[in-house]
Write a protein that holds these residues in place. Structure first.
Motif: not given
Length: 190
Positions: A2-22
């Protein structure tokens, strides 16, 4: 399996990570994959607990009989995803909540929310190795077949177990991402 798959865990947090670590080359991948790996490790540790909450099996019996693999990968658009696979053989019926008496009556309970069922035409014996539950296939004494419950992979396909895994991964990821951002910005680790 069986597979448990989580896509795009961060949601809006992923945008924040992109900005901080650009300005850090590969920083987003390092931070998100490390946080997701930690979240996956936490979920794998708790998988036996989640399965034992739904099925009449001990956490230790579940963990001894499961094979787990996880894989983190980058996808288009910067989405980081994790997939788990759980595999295992069918578990003998005595692994679950199975009781037998001297008069030959066998009662078993596989799921916790269900009641115990009395099995007809079965017996408990040590025929091919350890003590197990068997049923005669025909009218003569042999052949017999051993009775099994679900495998660990089937247990992980339960909706409640998947929901608990998802919740654990998301909450652990949210808790770990701040630490991983700080780690990448300070140059700690590899």
């Amino acid at each position: 399996m069986s597979f448990v798959r989580i896509d795009e865990v961060g949601g809006d947090g992923l945008d924040r990570v992109n900005k901080l670590l650009a300005g850090v080359p590969g920083g987003v991948w390092k931070a998100t994959s490390a946080a997701l790996r930690r979240a996956g490790d936490t979920a794998k540790t708790k998988a036996g607990q989640f399965a034992a909450a739904e099925y009449a099996i001990n956490k230790g019996d579940f963990m001894r009989n499961v094979t787990t693999k996880s894989h983190i990968k980058r996808e288009a658009g910067g989405v980081v995803s994790m997939s788990f696979s759980y595999a295992g053989n069918l578990l003998p019926l005595l692994t679950f909540n199975t009781k037998f008496s001297r008069d030959g009556r066998v009662q078993t309970q596989v799921k916790r929310n269900g009641g115990a069922a009395t099995l007809e035409h079965v017996f408990v014996a040590s025929i091919f190795g350890p003590v197990a539950v068997f049923e005669r296939v025909g009218s003569p004494r042999f052949p017999v077949e051993q009775k099994y419950g679900p495998s660990t992979g089937h247990m992980m396909q339960n909706e409640k177990v998947i929901e608990n895994m998802d919740e654990t991964i998301r909450s652990t990821y949210d808790a770990r991402i701040e630490h991983e951002i700080l780690r990448v910005l300070n140059g700690w680790g590899g």
